[in-house]
Design a protein around this motif. Structure first.
Motif, PDB file in Angstrom:
ATOM      1  N   GLU A  83      -5.795  -9.322   2.582  1.00  0.00           N
ATOM      2  CA  GLU A  83      -4.543  -8.650   2.226  1.00  0.00           C
ATOM      3  C   GLU A  83      -4.292  -8.617   0.720  1.00  0.00           C
ATOM      4  O   GLU A  83      -3.812  -7.614   0.189  1.00  0.00           O
ATOM      5  N   ALA A  84      -4.564  -9.703   0.019  1.00  0.00           N
ATOM      6  CA  ALA A  84      -4.156  -9.840  -1.380  1.00  0.00           C
ATOM      7  C   ALA A  84      -5.050  -9.034  -2.317  1.00  0.00           C
ATOM      8  O   ALA A  84      -6.275  -9.027  -2.179  1.00  0.00           O
ATOM      9  N   LYS A 104      -8.040  -1.564  -4.562  1.00  0.00           N
ATOM     10  CA  LYS A 104      -8.035  -0.283  -5.272  1.00  0.00           C
ATOM     11  C   LYS A 104      -7.682  -0.457  -6.741  1.00  0.00           C
ATOM     12  O   LYS A 104      -7.941   0.428  -7.560  1.00  0.00           O
ATOM     13  N   TYR A 105      -7.091  -1.618  -7.084  1.00  0.00           N
ATOM     14  CA  TYR A 105      -6.686  -1.872  -8.467  1.00  0.00           C
ATOM     15  C   TYR A 105      -7.708  -2.719  -9.229  1.00  0.00           C
ATOM     16  O   TYR A 105      -7.478  -3.085 -10.380  1.00  0.00           O
ATOM     17  N   TYR A 106      -8.823  -3.017  -8.582  1.00  0.00           N
ATOM     18  CA  TYR A 106      -9.771  -3.970  -9.165  1.00  0.00           C
ATOM     19  C   TYR A 106     -10.264  -3.528 -10.542  1.00  0.00           C
ATOM     20  O   TYR A 106     -10.238  -4.308 -11.500  1.00  0.00           O
ATOM     21  N   MET A 160      -5.355 -30.821 -14.943  1.00  0.00           N
ATOM     22  CA  MET A 160      -4.629 -29.601 -14.597  1.00  0.00           C
ATOM     23  C   MET A 160      -5.549 -28.394 -14.739  1.00  0.00           C
ATOM     24  O   MET A 160      -6.522 -28.418 -15.494  1.00  0.00           O
ATOM     25  N   GLY A 161      -5.219 -27.351 -13.999  1.00  0.00           N
ATOM     26  CA  GLY A 161      -6.001 -26.123 -14.081  1.00  0.00           C
ATOM     27  C   GLY A 161      -5.462 -25.094 -13.108  1.00  0.00           C
ATOM     28  O   GLY A 161      -4.695 -25.410 -12.193  1.00  0.00           O
ATOM     29  N   GLY A 162      -5.845 -23.855 -13.325  1.00  0.00           N
ATOM     30  CA  GLY A 162      -5.441 -22.785 -12.428  1.00  0.00           C
ATOM     31  C   GLY A 162      -6.482 -21.691 -12.423  1.00  0.00           C
ATOM     32  O   GLY A 162      -7.332 -21.617 -13.319  1.00  0.00           O
ATOM     33  N   ASN A 163      -6.450 -20.864 -11.387  1.00  0.00           N
ATOM     34  CA  ASN A 163      -7.359 -19.722 -11.366  1.00  0.00           C
ATOM     35  C   ASN A 163      -6.645 -18.468 -10.883  1.00  0.00           C
ATOM     36  O   ASN A 163      -5.651 -18.527 -10.159  1.00  0.00           O
ATOM     37  N   VAL A 164      -7.155 -17.340 -11.341  1.00  0.00           N
ATOM     38  CA  VAL A 164      -6.801 -16.029 -10.807  1.00  0.00           C
ATOM     39  C   VAL A 164      -8.092 -15.413 -10.294  1.00  0.00           C
ATOM     40  O   VAL A 164      -9.106 -15.404 -10.999  1.00  0.00           O
ATOM     41  N   VAL A 165      -8.054 -14.921  -9.064  1.00  0.00           N
ATOM     42  CA  VAL A 165      -9.217 -14.259  -8.474  1.00  0.00           C
ATOM     43  C   VAL A 165      -8.841 -12.810  -8.194  1.00  0.00           C
ATOM     44  O   VAL A 165      -7.831 -12.538  -7.533  1.00  0.00           O
ATOM     45  N   LEU A 166      -9.640 -11.904  -8.709  1.00  0.00           N
ATOM     46  CA  LEU A 166      -9.426 -10.482  -8.461  1.00  0.00           C
ATOM     47  C   LEU A 166     -10.223 -10.066  -7.235  1.00  0.00           C
ATOM     48  O   LEU A 166     -11.423 -10.337  -7.142  1.00  0.00           O
ATOM     49  N   ASN A 167      -9.554  -9.423  -6.301  1.00  0.00           N
ATOM     50  CA  ASN A 167     -10.203  -8.971  -5.074  1.00  0.00           C
ATOM     51  C   ASN A 167     -11.064  -7.742  -5.388  1.00  0.00           C
ATOM     52  O   ASN A 167     -10.539  -6.684  -5.745  1.00  0.00           O
ATOM     53  N   PRO A 168     -12.385  -7.851  -5.264  1.00  0.00           N
ATOM     54  CA  PRO A 168     -13.246  -6.725  -5.645  1.00  0.00           C
ATOM     55  C   PRO A 168     -13.088  -5.500  -4.748  1.00  0.00           C
ATOM     56  O   PRO A 168     -13.522  -4.403  -5.127  1.00  0.00           O
ATOM     57  N   SER A 169     -12.465  -5.669  -3.578  1.00  0.00           N
ATOM     58  CA  SER A 169     -12.258  -4.516  -2.700  1.00  0.00           C
ATOM     59  C   SER A 169     -10.894  -3.858  -2.911  1.00  0.00           C
ATOM     60  O   SER A 169     -10.578  -2.861  -2.260  1.00  0.00           O
ATOM     61  N   MET A 224       0.831  -1.205   0.000  1.00  0.00           N
ATOM     62  CA  MET A 224       0.000   0.000   0.000  1.00  0.00           C
ATOM     63  C   MET A 224       0.868   1.258   0.000  1.00  0.00           C
ATOM     64  O   MET A 224       0.587   2.221  -0.725  1.00  0.00           O
ATOM     65  N   ARG A 225       1.924   1.242   0.787  1.00  0.00           N
ATOM     66  CA  ARG A 225       2.796   2.422   0.881  1.00  0.00           C
ATOM     67  C   ARG A 225       3.455   2.737  -0.455  1.00  0.00           C
ATOM     68  O   ARG A 225       3.568   3.910  -0.848  1.00  0.00           O
ATOM     69  N   PHE A 226       3.873   1.684  -1.180  1.00  0.00           N
ATOM     70  CA  PHE A 226       4.586   1.902  -2.437  1.00  0.00           C
ATOM     71  C   PHE A 226       3.700   1.654  -3.661  1.00  0.00           C
ATOM     72  O   PHE A 226       4.198   1.580  -4.780  1.00  0.00           O
ATOM     73  N   GLU A 227       2.396   1.515  -3.429  1.00  0.00           N
ATOM     74  CA  GLU A 227       1.403   1.362  -4.498  1.00  0.00           C
ATOM     75  C   GLU A 227       1.762   0.224  -5.448  1.00  0.00           C
ATOM     76  O   GLU A 227       1.726   0.374  -6.676  1.00  0.00           O
TER      77      GLU A 227
END
Length: 521
Positions: free
Chosen positions: A303-304, A333-335, A322-331, A280-283
């Motif tokens: 946190e993530a 600031k970069y969402y 096999m498989g993978g996921n990426v989850v974007l945190n809706p809260s 957060m400090r270094f954005e």
């Protein structure tokens, strides 16, 4: 790799040795169905051309591979291939397959891209393509247009299940995750590549890797983008702060801080709250890979900003997809920014793979409870052995007995009537000598290989197998040739303990014999 000697042969990279494999981890050794499909692809070309081919799920993936292997200079240090020796062909199979043809003599210069990115055609897609060829003669087809995400009811249900699991028993401050925030990829490494690629659009500066990740993760940061600053211990917070300050002062603030919870294979848990404060400090965007901790056990979304998980491991749990996921945190600031860059790129999970992941993960919580219990009991037993006089065991690495235990426990989900979180399925054990480790491995009658999170217990001399040419360097990070990594399975605890007792006896005998020789000398 059932013996230490087999592992040494594997490290030599002799094609004749690899030809003996029926199957192995599909990113490391081509699956039998993929091999068969490659044979069909090569039958369309003259043997005199001396070509080999790799199949991909889309032209985009094939072109990305071609661009990487022909770049001058190559970021992986290998000699580039002449673009004129490469050709890309789409075929009339179901599902569509795009083949990249290249000189067979350059095979070892092409495979690293397949291995690191995980973007090659899956075995189920290859099987389906072979079936379609049996009914329709193989022919070239026009290259399709821009790809859209691979979709099906199974994809939708899988996204919904992952979101539901992330929303259960949350820690304070954890956001509600919608199914639309879950992005699916054909492998865990593809998910990492997708997240990293999106972040390159964010700032295009260096990445920080804080603690030991899966071996290929650092290569993604090294080969794609401006580079990585590596903090392998996962405890160097002061050094990290100094580095972030210097990069910001130089006008190139770090784009992202990545960490694995916990680390692989030493099971160190970074102080995620402290990392969040620095991010957060270094954005910088904070990305957490929770594959080893597993999101049944830990909730890192307070946190993530971005969550990455290899679904291949304990989420699937049966070592057959096999498989993978990426989850974007809706809260985060970069969402909003990140959501615009997760627009389907690389989301090429085959329908049958999504269906298998959905089927396998139906008992995810129940299996995780058993994995937690078995690993905890085994870690307890091995820790006891380390206290005995004359024991060849010197140390056990497991989140519950690590110096960073409090950091892991701070991330654990609250217990519920349905499930009590634990410390995961992975641990490592260290021996007094390489000879003792070898004797243990050769007499540990479990399955062997680089996978983890499966229903069966797996063992691997992880530092030796993955860092053989860098053992002196990684020893400074705490990884030693004397260590064996264990992924504990679903077997009965008593059965596991008996199996390990026998192998430990052999390790103790080997160490005693070594001591006797030293005395005589």
């Amino acid at each position: 790799m059932p013996t230490w000697a087999n592992m040494l042969e594997f490290l030599k990279g002799d094609p004749a040795f690899f030809a003996k494999f029926v199957d192995m981890y599909p990113r490391f050794v081509l699956h039998r169905d993929v091999k068969q499909l490659i044979g069909v692809l090569l039958s369309t070309r003259s043997p005199d051309e001396g070509l080999f081919a790799l199949p991909f799920p889309s032209p985009v993936a094939a072109h990305a591979c071609a661009d990487f292997i022909s770049a001058t200079p190559r970021t992986d240090g290998k000699d580039p291939l002449d673009p004129s020796t490469l050709s890309i062909t789409s075929l009339n199979t179901t599902p569509p397959v795009t083949a990249l043809f290249f000189p067979a003599a350059r095979m070892m210069d092409v495979v690293p891209w397949w291995t690191i990115t995980g973007r090659g055609l899956s075995s189920r897609a290859a099987e389906a393509a072979l079936s379609s060829i049996a009914n329709t003669p193989l022919a070239e087809s026009p290259l399709p247009g821009p790809e859209t995400p691979f979709t099906s009811p199974a994809h939708d249900a899988l996204r919904a299940r992952i979101a539901q699991l992330l929303n259960r028993a949350q820690r304070q401050g954890s956001p509600y995750v919608a199914a639309g925030d879950v992005h699916l990829y054909q492998t865990g490494m593809t998910a990492i590549c997708a997240a990293h690629t999106a972040l390159l659009h964010f700032r295009g500066t260096k990445t920080v890797m804080f603690n030991l990740p899966f071996h290929s993760t650092v290569h993604v940061f090294e080969y794609f983008g401006p580079g990585v600053q590596f903090f392998p211990l996962g405890t160097e917070l002061a050094a990290l702060e100094t580095y972030l300050e210097s990069e910001a002062a130089a006008g190139s603030p770090v784009q992202a801080i990545w960490t694995e919870i916990p680390s692989n294979p030493l099971l160190v848990t970074a102080d995620l709250a402290a990392l969040k404060a620095l991010a957060m400090r270094f954005e910088a965007v904070l990305v957490v890979d929770d594959t080893i901790g597993s999101f049944a056990n830990v909730d890192v979304l307070p946190e993530a900003d971005v969550l990455v998980t290899s679904l291949t491991k304990s989420f699937s749990g049966y070592a057959d997809v096999m498989g993978g996921n990426v989850v974007l945190n809706p809260s985060s600031k970069y969402y909003t920014y990140l959501a615009t860059h997760f627009n389907g790129a690389m989301e090429e999970m085959f329908v049958a793979d999504a269906e298998t992941l959905l089927h396998n993960s139906a008992d995810y919580l129940a299996r995780t409870a058993v994995l937690n219990r078995n690993a905890q009991e085994l870690a307890k037993y091995l820790s006891h052995r380390a206290t005995l006089e004359g024991s060849s065991v010197t140390r056990v690495y497991y989140p519950q007995v690590a110096e960073t235990k409090e950091h892991y426990e701070a991330l654990m989900r609250p217990p519920t009537a349905e499930f009590t979180p634990g410390y995961g399925c992975l641990l490592s054990v260290e021996f007094t000598s390489v000879g003792a480790a070898k004797a243990f491995y050769d007499h540990l009658y479990v399955h062997n290989g680089p996978h983890l999170g499966a229903h069966l217990t797996l063992a691997l001399p992880h530092p030796k197998a993955l860092y053989d040419k860098e053992l002196e360097e990684v020893r400074e990070w705490g990884m030693k040739e004397e260590q064996i990594r264990i992924s504990v399975g679903l077997e009965e605890v008593a059965e596991l303990l008996i199996t390990f007792m026998f192998a430990l006896t052999k390790a103790d005998e080997a160490e005693a014999a070594r001591d006797l020789v030293k005395e005589k000398v």
